[in-house]
Write an enzyme that holds these catalytic residues in place. Structure first.
Site, mmCIF file in Angstrom:
data_model
loop_
_atom_site.group_PDB
_atom_site.id
_atom_site.type_symbol
_atom_site.label_atom_id
_atom_site.label_comp_id
_atom_site.label_asym_id
_atom_site.label_seq_id
_atom_site.Cartn_x
_atom_site.Cartn_y
_atom_site.Cartn_z
ATOM 1 N N SER A 14 -3.819 2.802 16.784
ATOM 2 C CA SER A 14 -3.567 1.448 16.294
ATOM 3 C C SER A 14 -4.372 1.104 15.055
ATOM 4 C CB SER A 14 -3.860 0.444 17.389
ATOM 5 O OG SER A 14 -5.234 0.449 17.685
ATOM 6 N N LYS A 19 2.048 -5.450 24.407
ATOM 7 C CA LYS A 19 2.285 -5.314 22.962
ATOM 8 C C LYS A 19 3.772 -5.516 22.687
ATOM 9 C CE LYS A 19 -2.180 -3.504 22.473
ATOM 10 N NZ LYS A 19 -3.094 -2.502 22.994
ATOM 11 N N HIS A 73 0.783 1.329 22.060
ATOM 12 C CA HIS A 73 1.404 0.827 20.822
ATOM 13 C C HIS A 73 2.778 1.424 20.559
ATOM 14 C CE1 HIS A 73 -1.890 -1.610 19.321
ATOM 15 N NE2 HIS A 73 -2.672 -0.730 19.915
HETATM 16 C C1 LIG Z 1 -4.352 -2.507 23.732
HETATM 17 C C2 LIG Z 1 -4.621 -1.132 24.242
HETATM 18 C C3 LIG Z 1 -5.065 -0.918 25.545
HETATM 19 C C4 LIG Z 1 -5.444 -2.048 26.446
HETATM 20 O O1 LIG Z 1 -4.328 -2.682 26.950
HETATM 21 P P1 LIG Z 1 -4.472 -4.188 27.501
HETATM 22 O O2 LIG Z 1 -3.271 -4.363 28.343
HETATM 23 O O3 LIG Z 1 -4.511 -5.048 26.305
HETATM 24 O O4 LIG Z 1 -5.750 -4.218 28.285
HETATM 25 C C5 LIG Z 1 -5.202 0.383 25.984
HETATM 26 N N1 LIG Z 1 -4.955 1.416 25.170
HETATM 27 C C6 LIG Z 1 -4.557 1.252 23.891
HETATM 28 C C7 LIG Z 1 -4.310 2.441 23.033
HETATM 29 C C8 LIG Z 1 -4.398 -0.036 23.386
HETATM 30 O O5 LIG Z 1 -4.031 -0.199 22.135
#
Ligand SMILES: *Cc1c(COP(=O)(O)O)cnc(C)c1O
Length: 400
Positions: free
Chosen positions: A180, A238, A208
């Site tokens: 990300s 996301k 992502h």
């Molecule tokens: C955002 C993210 C997470 C965490 O997910 P949440 O549901 O926001 O706790 C885990 N791994 C990656 C690669 C992320 O970008």
């Protein structure tokens, strides 16, 4: 009497001096391609709501309906009476979406990664982690008590060298699929080749990429390795516009994880409205409309990249909808972000420790709901402030 919280004052002062103080960044409207902030409407390039589904009327209604039918909260953990019909419904939908035998859902991606990794490896084992993996993966590795081996970013050769030298009993390779902060993709087929040569498990975090690649199922599907990745994790927070996370795989793996992930056993089950929203978002993502949203996102991203280049910047762009423009030091990145906001653009600076020292950057995410006009204006303005900030060459350091 000494003030026991004095260390807090000192830490806050020191972080502020180094432009590294972190605080909430507030908006006054729902999430979307534009948001209200401080009484103004800003074009929003900070969001992970890539398909602009978080405020979609159908997804909102599905969340409200789920609250009506199942309650606002689950009331207990899944193992102690909080396992509601909508959890089972969502898990069946996820497994079907991912093409796996089974799936389980977590309250968040952070819960998933900090639960799954320690369930799979422990003392005497080794976990091999890409140096740019998400913090929740790093924390999962730390909690596991397995030997932690950090390999060079997206480098299967470096990974193989490290696997060759290990004497660990069980070996787990874990990687983000779409990174990300740089917006680049993991070389999953090569990672699976290495894993198979060394008898290692593979876990891929599709946070992502879920909803966007492989007809929405993720990069494992897009790159044709879904059958070779034992642990496919992803999130609803996301591109699916909801909240929560999943892991999909063989039924025996899921049966094992249900009883073994401490972050699953010892937490209240995912709230019903989040389940309802995720179910509706999955339905949209799998429909012809989802395909159209993905096509729009791809063409938006291509336009944004060429406009950034035309504006004289060299974004770290690797074929996704996420863009990073390296500015260098934290204070320069913060100033650039403030100037963009004065121009009606919401673009955040990302600083250490989220990214390596010297690589503070502006991060911009393109969403399906943006208009072409919004993106053209944003790219031109980001280009202008980035050129003025005079970036230093990026420095990278291995180590988690
Ligand atoms: C955002 C993210 C997470 C965490 O997910 P949440 O549901 O926001 O706790 C885990 N791994 C990656 C690669 C992320 O970008």
């Amino acid at each position: 009497m000494a003030d026991p919280l004095q260390f807090v004052d000192e830490a806050l002062r020191e972080l502020a001096e180094r432009s590294l103080l972190r605080a909430n960044v507030s908006i006054d409207s729902p999430q979307g391609p534009q948001v209200e902030r401080g009484g103004r409407t800003l074009v929003n390039l900070t969001s992970n709501d890539y398909l602009s589904l978080a405020a979609d009327p159908r997804v909102r209604r599905a969340a409200a309906d789920a609250a009506e039918r199942h309650g606002a909260g689950a009331g207990a953990s899944r193992l102690l009476g909080g396992d509601l019909p909508i959890h089972r419904e969502l898990e069946v939908a996820v497994a079907e979406f991912k093409g796996t035998e089974a799936a389980m859902v977590f309250p968040s991606g952070y819960h998933a990664n900090t639960g799954i990794i320690p369930a799979l490896v422990g003392e005497g084992d080794a976990v091999f982690s890409d140096e740019l993996n998400h913090a929740s993966i790093i924390d999962g590795c730390r909690l596991s008590h397995a030997e932690r081996v950090v390999y060079r970013h997206a480098d299967p050769g470096d990974l193989e060298g490290r696997l060759r030298r290990t004497r660990a009993r069980r070996k787990l390779i874990v990687t983000d699929s779409l990174f990300s902060m740089d917006g680049d993709l993991a070389p999953l087929p090569e990672i699976c080749d290495v894993a198979e040569r060394h008898g290692a498990l593979v876990m891929v975090d599709e946070a992502h990429a879920t909803g966007l690649y492989g007809e929405g199922a993720g990069l494992c599907t897009e790159q044709g390795v879904a059958e070779r990745v034992q642990v496919q994790m992803g999130t609803f927070g996301k591109a699916l516009g909801s909240s929560g996370a999943y892991v999909a795989g063989e039924a025996r793996l899921i049966r094992f994880l249900v009883g073994r992930c401490r972050s699953y056993v010892f937490t209240t089950a995912l709230a019903p409205p989040a389940c309802g929203a995720a179910l509706e978002a999955i339905r949209i993502v799998r429909s012809p409309e989802g395909q159209a949203l993905r096509a729009r996102l791809r063409s938006h991203a291509a336009l944004f990249e060429s406009d950034l280049e035309r504006a004289g910047t060299r974004p770290i762009a690797a074929g996704s909808h996420l863009f990073a423009v390296i500015v260098g030091e934290p204070d320069a990145a913060m100033r650039a972000s403030e100037r963009l906001e004065a121009n009606g653009l919401f673009v955040r600076a990302v600083r250490p420790p989220t990214v390596p020292p010297g690589t503070s950057r502006l991060r911009a995410s393109v969403c399906a709901g943006h208009s072409i006009e919004q993106l053209r204006r944003a790219a031109a303005a980001i280009g202008a402030v980035a050129l003025e900030a005079e970036p230093e060459p990026p420095r990278r350091k291995v180590g988690a």
